[in-house]
Design a protein around this motif. Structure first.
Motif, short mmCIF file in Angstrom:
data_model
loop_
_atom_site.label_atom_id
_atom_site.label_comp_id
_atom_site.label_asym_id
_atom_site.label_seq_id
_atom_site.Cartn_x
_atom_site.Cartn_y
_atom_site.Cartn_z
N ALA A 42 0.81 -1.22 0.00
CA ALA A 42 0.00 0.00 0.00
C ALA A 42 0.84 1.27 0.00
O ALA A 42 0.31 2.37 -0.19
N SER A 43 2.16 1.13 0.18
CA SER A 43 3.03 2.30 0.29
C SER A 43 3.31 2.89 -1.09
O SER A 43 3.91 2.23 -1.96
N GLU A 44 2.91 4.11 -1.31
CA GLU A 44 3.16 4.78 -2.60
C GLU A 44 4.65 4.92 -2.84
O GLU A 44 5.14 4.72 -3.96
N LYS A 45 5.40 5.27 -1.80
CA LYS A 45 6.85 5.43 -1.93
C LYS A 45 7.51 4.12 -2.36
O LYS A 45 8.35 4.09 -3.28
N THR A 46 7.13 3.02 -1.72
CA THR A 46 7.73 1.73 -2.04
C THR A 46 7.36 1.27 -3.44
O THR A 46 8.21 0.75 -4.18
N ARG A 47 6.11 1.46 -3.83
CA ARG A 47 5.69 1.05 -5.17
C ARG A 47 6.42 1.86 -6.24
O ARG A 47 6.80 1.32 -7.29
N GLU A 48 6.64 3.14 -5.98
CA GLU A 48 7.38 3.97 -6.93
C GLU A 48 8.83 3.50 -7.03
O GLU A 48 9.40 3.40 -8.13
N GLU A 49 9.43 3.19 -5.87
CA GLU A 49 10.82 2.73 -5.86
C GLU A 49 10.95 1.42 -6.65
O GLU A 49 11.90 1.22 -7.42
N HIS A 50 9.99 0.52 -6.45
CA HIS A 50 10.03 -0.75 -7.16
C HIS A 50 9.86 -0.54 -8.67
O HIS A 50 10.56 -1.18 -9.47
N ALA A 51 8.95 0.33 -9.05
CA ALA A 51 8.72 0.59 -10.47
C ALA A 51 9.96 1.15 -11.14
O ALA A 51 10.24 0.82 -12.31
N ILE A 52 10.72 1.98 -10.44
CA ILE A 52 11.96 2.54 -11.01
C ILE A 52 12.93 1.41 -11.36
O ILE A 52 13.55 1.40 -12.44
N VAL A 53 13.06 0.42 -10.47
CA VAL A 53 13.98 -0.69 -10.71
C VAL A 53 13.48 -1.57 -11.85
O VAL A 53 14.25 -1.97 -12.73
N VAL A 54 12.19 -1.86 -11.88
CA VAL A 54 11.62 -2.68 -12.95
C VAL A 54 11.84 -2.01 -14.31
O VAL A 54 12.28 -2.65 -15.28
N ASP A 55 11.57 -0.71 -14.38
CA ASP A 55 11.74 0.01 -15.65
C ASP A 55 13.19 0.01 -16.09
O ASP A 55 13.49 -0.13 -17.29
N ALA A 56 14.12 0.16 -15.12
CA ALA A 56 15.53 0.18 -15.47
C ALA A 56 15.97 -1.18 -16.02
O ALA A 56 16.71 -1.26 -17.02
N ILE A 57 15.49 -2.26 -15.44
CA ILE A 57 15.83 -3.60 -15.92
C ILE A 57 15.27 -3.82 -17.32
O ILE A 57 15.96 -4.35 -18.21
N LEU A 58 14.03 -3.43 -17.54
CA LEU A 58 13.42 -3.60 -18.86
C LEU A 58 14.16 -2.83 -19.94
O LEU A 58 14.34 -3.31 -21.06
N ARG A 59 14.61 -1.61 -19.59
CA ARG A 59 15.38 -0.82 -20.58
C ARG A 59 16.69 -1.50 -20.91
O ARG A 59 17.12 -1.51 -22.08
N LEU A 60 17.33 -2.09 -19.92
CA LEU A 60 18.60 -2.75 -20.16
C LEU A 60 18.43 -4.03 -20.99
O LEU A 60 19.28 -4.37 -21.82
N LEU A 61 17.31 -4.74 -20.77
CA LEU A 61 17.12 -6.02 -21.44
C LEU A 61 16.46 -5.88 -22.82
O LEU A 61 16.54 -6.80 -23.63
N ALA A 62 15.80 -4.75 -23.07
CA ALA A 62 15.05 -4.59 -24.32
C ALA A 62 15.90 -4.87 -25.58
O ALA A 62 15.41 -5.53 -26.52
N PRO A 63 17.15 -4.43 -25.66
CA PRO A 63 17.94 -4.70 -26.88
C PRO A 63 18.18 -6.18 -27.11
O PRO A 63 18.53 -6.57 -28.22
#
Length: 347
Positions: A326-347
């Motif tokens: 339920a923590s907005e801060k934690t969900r945002e922090e997690h989304a940042i990491v997920v997005d960074a991994i997806l950007r690195l793996l996309a190529p």
């Protein structure tokens, strides 16, 4: 820490059920006497406590490695070295892979390796930079990268335990194979004698006082860094910062490594507990993250971001988990990491 398994098709022969020495001897007979051919045989063995096997190898002054995932019931214990690759520089991953594939392509392997343990496996780690570390560094004895094929490898899974012995045909014979089997028998006997009673297995707390030898950066500088970057995140100039510092500790008595490993495994069973022993130095820890796992065309990784303490019981654990989600801060922090991994793996 990483583990690389030989491809299932690499020189697999499959023979009737015999002891380790006899299986290795049969493989040696089938290999050219002057060829640098790897031979590896796998047998089923009684399940042993992996930490006790690791401790027995260290006690015998042997190079040893441990890879343990308690929540999955999976463990590898590597003892000695039949072969190793220790490349450096930016191309170290490719260099290691090419050398490993070349080795196993001509290997004679008794029994196909399976996903449930058994067969040749490399154990080791690769540094982040590719540069050779300073000898005083905690990873110093292991170089910029180190992947080792053990002489003896114990694989423990929920399906049972398997022991793999590996030798080179050009400098091995029946006596070498027999010596490998006798070494295992001694280590197994010793491991059984030092395995705690599971019903009363409790990792002892560290009671010796620890003194701080060095901090990098110092506590005051660390506090300023935290404040500076927290402000930058708060103003939207940065999305996420991971800060770390090194603290060197000294104890008046020798560290009890097996006890430390048991404490890690018991307190964080979902993590991977690992240890390397080389040149009388030990590198150990526990990591909650799996960097990567590949199975055929499937590629798996994990994002770990945002955390909260554990509860005293399952009910409190569940309540804390709900707070975490339920923590907005934690969900945002997690989304940042997920997005960074997806950007690195996309190529």
């Amino acid at each position: 820490m990483t583990a690389l398994r030989a491809p299932a098709s690499a020189g697999a022969t499959g023979t009737p059920d015999h002891g380790l020495a006899e299986r290795l001897h049969r493989l040696l007979d089938g290999a050219a006497s002057n060829a640098a051919t790897l031979v590896a045989a796998t047998i089923e063995v009684p399940v042993l406590d992996p930490i006790a096997v690791y401790a027995a190898a260290v006690e015998a002054d042997l190079e040893a490695a441990l890879w343990l995932r308690p929540s999955e019931g999976t463990a590898y214990v590597g003892i000695g070295r039949a072969w190793a690759i220790e490349p450096d520089g930016p191309a170290r991953f490719g260099t290691a892979e090419d050398a490993w594939r070349a080795l196993v392509s001509g290997a004679r392997i008794d029994g196909p390796p399976t996903r449930h343990g058994g067969g040749p496996v490399l154990m080791g780690g690769l540094g982040f930079t590719g540069r050779r570390p300073d000898p005083s560094d905690g990873w110093g004895p292991f170089g910029s990268a180190s992947l080792v094929l053990p002489d003896l490898l114990l694989a423990v899974t929920p399906e049972g335990a398997r022991l793999t012995g590996s030798l080179y045909a050009d400098h091995a014979g029946p006596s070498t194979a027999g010596g490998l089997e006798r070494r295992w028998d001694r280590l197994a006997d010793r491991a059984r004698s030092i395995t705690p009673n599971p019903a009363g297995m409790v990792a002892r707390p560290v009671v010796a006082p620890l003194s701080i030898v060095a901090e990098q950066p110092a506590r005051e500088a660390w506090g300023r860094l935290v404040g500076m970057f927290a402000g930058a995140v708060g103003r939207g100039r940065l999305d996420k910062v991971v800060l770390a510092r090194r603290v060197d500790l000294e104890a008046p008595v020798e560290f009890d490594v097996p006890n430390a490993l048991r404490r890690l495994a018991m307190s964080a069973p979902e993590s991977t507990t690992f240890a390397f022993r080389r040149d009388h130095r030990t590198f150990l820890g526990a990591t909650p993250e799996r960097l990567v796992r590949t199975e055929g065309h499937a590629f798996r990784t994990v994002a770990v971001a945002g955390s909260i303490r554990r509860g005293a019981d399952p009910a409190e654990d569940a309540a804390l988990a709900r707070d975490l989600l339920a923590s907005e801060k934690t969900r945002e922090e997690h989304a940042i990491v997920v997005d960074a991994i997806l950007r690195l793996l996309a190529p």
